[in-house]
Design a protein around this motif. Structure first.
Motif, PDB file in Angstrom:
ATOM      1  N   MET A 212       0.435  -0.865   0.435  1.00  0.00           N
ATOM      2  CA  MET A 212      -0.156   0.764  -0.239  1.00  0.00           C
ATOM      3  C   MET A 212       1.310   1.593   0.208  1.00  0.00           C
ATOM      4  N   ILE A 213       0.708   2.235  -1.223  1.00  0.00           N
ATOM      5  CA  ILE A 213       1.175   2.927  -0.895  1.00  0.00           C
ATOM      6  C   ILE A 213       0.926   4.783  -0.138  1.00  0.00           C
ATOM      7  N   PRO A 214       1.625   5.153   0.620  1.00  0.00           N
ATOM      8  CA  PRO A 214       0.953   5.842   1.635  1.00  0.00           C
ATOM      9  C   PRO A 214       0.799   7.250   0.749  1.00  0.00           C
ATOM     10  N   THR A 215       0.035   7.530   2.071  1.00  0.00           N
ATOM     11  CA  THR A 215      -0.285   9.933   1.351  1.00  0.00           C
ATOM     12  C   THR A 215       0.072  10.828   2.710  1.00  0.00           C
ATOM     13  N   ILE A 216       0.449  11.986   2.670  1.00  0.00           N
ATOM     14  CA  ILE A 216       0.078  12.571   3.654  1.00  0.00           C
ATOM     15  C   ILE A 216      -0.856  12.864   4.490  1.00  0.00           C
ATOM     16  N   LYS A 217      -1.243  13.111   5.159  1.00  0.00           N
ATOM     17  CA  LYS A 217      -2.386  13.262   6.047  1.00  0.00           C
ATOM     18  C   LYS A 217      -1.747  14.168   6.992  1.00  0.00           C
ATOM     19  N   LYS A 218      -3.314  15.305   7.718  1.00  0.00           N
ATOM     20  CA  LYS A 218      -2.982  16.528   8.313  1.00  0.00           C
ATOM     21  C   LYS A 218      -3.209  15.981   9.386  1.00  0.00           C
ATOM     22  N   ALA A 219      -2.682  16.379  10.172  1.00  0.00           N
ATOM     23  CA  ALA A 219      -2.954  16.068  11.479  1.00  0.00           C
ATOM     24  C   ALA A 219      -3.316  17.351  12.649  1.00  0.00           C
ATOM     25  N   ALA A 220      -4.227  16.911  13.784  1.00  0.00           N
ATOM     26  CA  ALA A 220      -4.240  18.308  14.695  1.00  0.00           C
ATOM     27  C   ALA A 220      -3.321  18.641  15.428  1.00  0.00           C
ATOM     28  N   GLN A 221      -2.544  17.613  16.342  1.00  0.00           N
ATOM     29  CA  GLN A 221      -1.574  18.205  16.857  1.00  0.00           C
ATOM     30  C   GLN A 221      -0.666  16.292  16.687  1.00  0.00           C
ATOM     31  N   ILE A 222       0.447  16.968  17.032  1.00  0.00           N
ATOM     32  CA  ILE A 222       1.299  15.609  16.955  1.00  0.00           C
ATOM     33  C   ILE A 222       2.367  16.456  18.490  1.00  0.00           C
ATOM     34  N   GLN A 223       2.193  15.368  19.597  1.00  0.00           N
ATOM     35  CA  GLN A 223       2.952  16.000  20.581  1.00  0.00           C
ATOM     36  C   GLN A 223       4.503  15.286  21.565  1.00  0.00           C
ATOM     37  N   GLY A 224       4.975  15.852  21.052  1.00  0.00           N
ATOM     38  CA  GLY A 224       7.187  15.388  21.401  1.00  0.00           C
ATOM     39  C   GLY A 224       6.612  15.343  23.160  1.00  0.00           C
TER      40      GLY A 224
END
Length: 185
Positions: A1-13
């Protein structure tokens, strides 16, 4: 399966949060892009904040890229970063601007968050990007991270980095991102 770029509300580090761009960020982004020191290696921006606002609205209505405001844990804005141009299992990233006065760990942690999100959440296995030849601090950073220069033009260096080098660097810089990231969609 080929990945796609998706938006995220937040990525917490650990100390950094990537928050999805919104129209309220137009002035902040514009201020970074017109800063002569910060924009020396970026594409020229139209001298009108309305154009930035229009671009954000078009971005929000579209797909295929994810644009973030780099923030501290209190959501104070520190910079920007964007994932775009998926080609097969490779993605590109850029628009990476850190404001003056941001903590020194902001750059490395934001880069680690980009790779963690792209590899472990979206399913990409490599990245490709270009850096202005005169922007030595950025291209040397990428080379230390494991990126390989694959070609060059008079103005740009072109890089690729594979999954093994990405994972090696994620492990090497683990102290900046010691725990799993949290993605909020």
């Amino acid at each position: 399966m080929i990945p796609t770029i998706k938006k995220a509300a937040q990525i917490q580090g650990n100390k950094v949060v990537l928050r999805g761009v919104d129209v309220c960020d137009a002035d902040f982004i514009y201020s970074l892009r017109i800063d002569s020191k910060k924009s020396a290696y970026l594409s020229v921006v139209d001298p009108d904040v309305q154009k930035q606002l229009d671009w954000i609205r078009t971005y929000l209505a579209g797909e295929g890229q994810a644009y973030f405001i780099i923030c501290d844990r209190n959501l104070n804005r520190l910079g920007t970063v964007r994932l775009y141009q998926a080609i097969g299992t490779s993605f590109s990233w850029g628009s990476w601007i850190i404001k003056d006065g941001a903590p020194t760990s902001t750059a490395i942690e934001s880069a680690l968050l980009v790779y963690e999100y792209a590899i472990n959440y979206l399913g990409f296995t490599s990245a490709h990007f270009e850096v202005d030849r005169d922007n030595k601090s950025v291209w040397s950073y990428h080379e230390r991270f494991g990126a390989k220069r694959v070609r060059e033009t008079e103005r740009q260096y072109f890089y690729e980095i594979g999954i093994n080098d990405i994972r090696s660097s994620l492990n090497r810089y683990k102290k900046f991102l010691p725990n799993e990231i949290r993605v909020i969609t």
